[in-house]
Design a protein around this motif. Sequence first.
Motif: not given
Length: 286
Positions: A20-28, A42-44, A46-54
């Motif tokens: 859900a965190r990833l989905a929220l970041m994507a919606r931004v 630019f979403r790519r 931001a999500l690269s950084f977050m997906r690694w954390q997940a």
Amino acid sequence: MSALADAEAQVAAVRDSPAARLALMARVFQGPTGDAPKHLPFRRAALSFMRWQARRGVLDPLDAQPPGSVWWRSVNECLLRDGCETVALLGGAAGEPSSAAVALWLDFAATPTGRHWYRAHNASVVAGYLEHRDLAETESAPERFFMNVALLRVLYAHALAGAPRLALGRFAPLGHLLGDPRLGMAGVFLSLGAVLPDAYPLDLDVDRYIADEQRLGRMLDYAVIAPRLQRLYEWSATELGEPRLLELVRDGSPIYAWPYELRQVWSPRDTPFPARVLGRATRSTY
């Protein structure tokens, strides 16, 4: 409801779900109307950084087995909150930007360029680092080491696009290609799985991880990034308008929740020949 209160409520709703965190970041990046074609590329990054954390599990709930990281979850929430507050303000919610980072996100919304994206994203990340220094001290020594690696990586990715001579020396013309957050190459620097362990919590000592990670990514860290770390932090502090960033480096050695007396981890004893060649070839002309 104010923009900040709305953002905090959205973050609270996804706190214990990495997906859900990833989905929220994507919606931004869809903006307040769901239609923001200039921002979506630019979403790519931001999500690269977050997906690694997940993937590492650091965003997992604190009651999971093993639990997530209080520090990583908190830093991630700073980024999510700033993005959500920006969208709320753009949608007409009450209030002024609650932080300098949100003001930079509004600049990005108005002018969606690589430089503006990095300024906004990295300002939120740096703000999270600074706000949660007390939580960082509760993490293990290898985790604190890799916190510094993650930070210098996102700062360096920004410099590729914003200060290519600093980042690449004579190869500066490649900086915009390598650092453009809309392109896949930026993910090499922001998706940190190639250079940081995928497990959490970490169970080896720092020296073991350094010895195990002498691959291309680590060569980049030691041969290319490390020699220009002081200048990188100085440039980033000016670019982000955050002078406190300079509290996280000393004489070219990162010191975020890391003692300066252990700075030898940033200068490996045995540098492979390819790394020495790479370092000489990209010597900074900044």
